[in-house]
Write an enzyme that holds these catalytic residues in place. Structure first.
Site, short mmCIF file in Angstrom:
data_model
loop_
_atom_site.label_atom_id
_atom_site.label_comp_id
_atom_site.label_asym_id
_atom_site.label_seq_id
_atom_site.Cartn_x
_atom_site.Cartn_y
_atom_site.Cartn_z
N VAL A 1 -77.73 28.48 -6.33
CA VAL A 1 -78.93 29.28 -6.58
C VAL A 1 -80.06 28.89 -5.63
CG1 VAL A 1 -78.32 29.61 -9.02
CG2 VAL A 1 -79.78 27.67 -8.38
N ASP A 2 -79.77 27.98 -4.70
CA ASP A 2 -80.85 27.42 -3.86
C ASP A 2 -81.32 28.33 -2.73
OD1 ASP A 2 -78.85 27.08 -1.83
OD2 ASP A 2 -78.38 25.08 -2.58
N CYS B 1 -95.69 36.28 -17.75
CA CYS B 1 -95.59 37.53 -17.02
C CYS B 1 -96.98 38.15 -16.86
CB CYS B 1 -94.68 38.49 -17.80
SG CYS B 1 -94.58 40.15 -17.11
N CYS C 1 -96.94 41.78 -18.96
CA CYS C 1 -96.90 41.89 -20.43
C CYS C 1 -97.23 40.59 -21.17
CB CYS C 1 -95.54 42.43 -20.88
SG CYS C 1 -94.25 41.18 -20.93
N ASN D 1 -63.52 19.47 0.22
CA ASN D 1 -64.21 18.70 -0.82
C ASN D 1 -63.80 17.24 -0.64
OD1 ASN D 1 -65.03 17.55 -3.41
ND2 ASN D 1 -65.13 19.65 -4.16
N PRO D 2 -64.74 16.29 -0.70
CA PRO D 2 -64.35 14.88 -0.57
C PRO D 2 -63.43 14.44 -1.71
CG PRO D 2 -66.76 15.12 -0.52
CD PRO D 2 -66.19 16.46 -0.85
N HIS E 1 -74.44 33.13 -9.55
CA HIS E 1 -75.26 32.47 -10.58
C HIS E 1 -76.75 32.76 -10.39
CE1 HIS E 1 -71.91 29.33 -11.61
NE2 HIS E 1 -71.65 30.54 -12.08
N GLY F 1 -66.97 22.62 -1.70
CA GLY F 1 -68.07 21.98 -2.41
C GLY F 1 -68.25 22.38 -3.85
N THR F 2 -67.15 22.73 -4.52
CA THR F 2 -67.28 23.03 -5.95
C THR F 2 -66.29 22.19 -6.76
OG1 THR F 2 -67.11 24.70 -7.71
CG2 THR F 2 -65.78 25.09 -5.73
#
Ligand code: OAD
Length: 239
Positions: free
Chosen positions: A102-103, A146, A149, A212-213, A118, A186-187
């Protein structure tokens, strides 16, 4: 198991390529992963914070965690792994980057054909009226409200127990149903539905390559696995 040269050949000769990424791809940029010790905030497991229930109970605390993550990410730049993914996109007529991150660093690196399954931490959405906007700054008061509203704003991300937006989910399933090669980088491959994506591609004969490590639950079905950092392996694999 394929060697790096062999796997590089699969990527090069593929007409349809999918890259699936997780938090590890941003680790070398300084963004904390979720399941490493760095990912912990006040010793809280992210699974207990990234839920609609936690937000309903204590929106301020959930926002404090997101503000902490937003501050960390703000100081981060894409690394050579992000750059390699953005570069290979230009070489493929059929390509999709499916990211759990999400970055926003893939966009900063130049990726354009991507599905952020995501969501994105820089988007805020009103929990009451649904108004949505990008906001890169800090909020002076938490939870933020917000302007339209007065409802409570929430981060524009997908929490545990929530469905993925249909458009990104469909786009991901589409490329998985036709790609010749899937690179999974990376997951930890423990969070659904992305944890099942490698199996979807593999079942119909795609080559699956892991970067991936560490070993992960999908390692066993991969045609090649490279146990290194994505910032080092991806430029060699995709270049
Ligand atoms: P995780 O934090 O679960 O896993 C990160 C993975 O990256 C691990 O398998 C590490 O071994 C690997 N890793 C660490 N450093 C790396 C490097 N330099 N290069 C390559 N790999 C490296 O992150 P995700 O799998 O993305 O969801 O987590 C999935 C989801 O769980 C996240 O999107 C988030 C989280 O809770 C939500 O918030 C809904």
């Amino acid at each position: 198991m394929g060697t790096l040269e062999v796997a590089r050949g699969w990527v090069r000769s593929s007409r349809s390529l999918c890259v699936l990424t997780g938090a590890g791809v941003s680790a070398e940029s300084g963004v904390p992963t979720f399941r490493g010790p760095e990912g912990l905030w006040k010793q809280r497991d992210p699974m207990s914070l990234a839920t609609p229930e936690a937000f309903a109970e204590d929106p301020k605390e959930v926002w404090e965690w997101y503000q902490w993550r937003r501050r960390k990410i703000r100081g981060c730049a894409p690394n050579p792994g992000h750059a390699a993914i953005a570069a290979v996109e230009a070489a493929k007529s059929d390509f999709l980057l499916v990211t759990q991150n999400v970055d926003g660093l893939h966009r900063v690196a130049g990726s354009r054909r991507l599905a952020e399954i995501h969501g994105n931490i820089w988007i805020v959405r009103c929990a009451t009226c649904g108004a949505e906007r990008e906001e890169f700054g800090d909020f002076p008061e938490l939870p933020p409200r917000c302007g339209a509203c007065g409802g409570i704003l929430r981060p524009g991300v997908v929490w545990f127990g929530e469905r993925l937006p249909a458009d990104v989910s469909d786009a991901a399933m589409g490329i998985l149903s036709r790609c010749e090669v899937l690179v999974v980088a990376g997951t930890s491959a423990v969070v659904a539905p992305a944890s099942g994506y490698a199996a979807v591609a593999k079942r119909r004969g795609a080559r699956v390559i892991e970067v991936n490590p560490d070993e992960t639950p999908v390692s066993g079905i991969c045609d090649a696995a490279f146990r290194g950092k994505s910032g080092e392996v991806l430029p060699a694999l995709l270049g």
